[in-house]
Motif scaffolding. Structure first.
Motif, PDB file in Angstrom:
ATOM      1  N   GLY A  69       0.732  -1.362  -0.244  1.00 26.90           N
ATOM      2  CA  GLY A  69      -0.283  -0.212  -0.623  1.00 26.90           C
ATOM      3  C   GLY A  69       0.992   1.255   0.066  1.00 26.90           C
ATOM      4  N   LYS A 180      -5.895   2.353   4.118  1.00 24.27           N
ATOM      5  CA  LYS A 180      -5.337   2.443   3.085  1.00 24.27           C
ATOM      6  C   LYS A 180      -5.830   3.767   1.789  1.00 24.27           C
ATOM      7  CE  LYS A 180      -4.370  -2.061   3.809  1.00 24.27           C
ATOM      8  NZ  LYS A 180      -2.641  -2.593   3.785  1.00 24.27           N
ATOM      9  N   THR A 181      -6.811   4.407   2.307  1.00 26.58           N
ATOM     10  CA  THR A 181      -7.091   5.689   1.301  1.00 26.58           C
ATOM     11  C   THR A 181      -7.319   6.721   2.009  1.00 26.58           C
ATOM     12  OG1 THR A 181      -9.722   4.821   2.068  1.00 26.58           O
ATOM     13  CG2 THR A 181      -8.503   3.777   0.372  1.00 26.58           C
TER      14      THR A 181
END
Length: 407
Positions: A69, A180-181
């Motif tokens: 990631g 993750k975002t």
């Protein structure tokens, strides 16, 4: 005195599409002392990303890691960087040549070399190659753009527009790899809170918009985004809320509106509950009077009518805000003839030619994301009293809705 070294960090996963443009824009910087670090986050594109990176030889420093990631790739680069400053560049974005130089100049001019710098940016549509200028200074006052966490909470920070002194990583840590975002906004909040920030109101970055971005493809993004912002709201002090929007009451109202626009339902409901439980400011009536005077003073008290030009999303939003503040809207107007018969909320929409006959006693508020062209059009028709939604918003920022007060 030598120029401090700036580390430009490019994390990449399957970057065959845009990586070369990103690296070239980093190499084209007019600031003389940079290093470029590219971290390949376990790309699976038959070596295409690696081939591009290696083609630059010693012009860049290149590292490969297992896929984990973007946060993990950024953290590797932070550990490897030799620079005094960190500047993130996504592999699908590009810097303007003066990005680093302009930001270093701002630090020198303000005399605080550890201030965190951010700027406006341009959006590049990957489908049609159209560029949209994003000038946040037209939306928010300078004091809010340089309020430590306001830009984070309102989503106006583009991570690749930032220039960050390495001491901030030593102070608050690095990117949270479990996110993750939203790993970027999580760090910006921790890093910018209580710190001096500088805002440059010119675009220094070209951010590409395309359908393969993580915020559009990762299923958990919306949930993660809501949870992050709820945590932000819970951690803020009342003084911080007041510094952003004048009162906790108005802060929660404004945040609920922001979350609603972003379709962040859980965060929206959370902010609305906080708003409903908050205390109405004691000086609300004085604030309402001041706002009405502000509207009147735009025309020096000469306008007896008010028209909102454009019946789109911006125009309807402005109408709702002004109606809530007991400001009478007499007409809408629009260049689109299909809207002349529509109007909104019982307020008619009239053709510009008809509005022209009322120009000497009408304040016209242009409600458009990019109002400059319409303002120029109306100026050529000798409309004497013109302003924009962006300017009106400056008066609305610190004024909460009146629905809780006047039933």
């Amino acid at each position: 005195m030598s120029e401090p070294l700036v580390s430009i960090i490019i994390p990449v996963y399957n970057g065959g599409n845009y990586l070369r443009e990103a690296i070239d824009s980093a190499l084209a910087q007019t600031y003389p002392n940079i290093e470029i670090i590219v971290v390949n986050d376990g790309s699976c594109d038959n070596g295409v990303t690696e081939e591009i990176a290696l083609s630059y030889g010693e012009k860049i420093r290149y590292y490969v890691k297992e896929n984990g990631g973007v946060a993990t790739a950024l953290n590797v680069a932070i550990q490897k960087m030799k620079g005094m400053y960190f500047s993130w560049l996504s592999h699908d974005d590009m810097y303007y040549p003066n990005k680093i130089k302009r930001q270093m100049q701002a630090l020198q001019e303000h005399g605080d070399l550890t201030a965190i710098v951010h700027s406006d940016y341009d959006l590049l549509n990957a489908n049609n190659q159209e560029i949209t200028h994003v000038f946040q200074s037209k939306m928010y006052p300078m004091e809010q753009m340089e309020n430590s966490v306001f830009p984070v909470l309102q989503g106006v920070i583009h991570g690749c527009s930032l220039l960050i002194h390495k001491s901030h990583f030593e102070r608050v840590g690095i990117f949270e790899e479990s996110l993750k975002t939203t790993q970027d906004y999580d760090l910006w909040f921790r890093m910018m809170r209580y710190q001096r920030t500088l805002y440059i109101n010119e675009p220094l970055l070209i951010a590409r918009i395309h359908n393969t971005q993580g915020s559009k493809t990762v299923i958990s993004h919306q949930f993660e985004q809501c949870q992050l912002h709820i945590r932000f709201l819970d951690s803020l002090t009342e003084d911080e809320m007041e510094s952003m929007y004048g009162s906790a009451n108005n802060f929660f109202y404004r945040m609920s509106k922001f979350f609603g626009k972003q379709l962040m339902e859980e965060a929206y409901l959370y902010a609305m509950n906080k708003y409903n439980d908050s205390t109405i400011p004691h000086d609300i009536e004085e604030s309402v009077t001041n706002f009405k005077n502000y509207i009147s003073n735009i025309s020096h008290g000469k306008a007896t009518k008010t028209c909102i030009f454009c019946v789109g999303e911006y125009g309807i939003e402005l109408y709702q805000e002004l109606k809530n503040k007991r400001i009478q809207i007499d007409w809408f107007s629009d260049n689109n003839s299909q809207r002349w018969a529509e109007g909104y909320g019982g307020v008619p929409c009239i053709p510009p030619e008809q509005l022209k006959g009322e120009k000497d006693n009408t304040l016209v508020i242009v409600a458009n994301r990019a109002p400059e062209i319409i303002v120029e059009q109306l100026k050529k028709l000798d409309f004497p009293y013109l302003t924009t939604k962006q300017e009106i918003d400056r008066g609305l920022f610190y004024l909460p809705p009146l629905s809780k007060i006047f039933k």
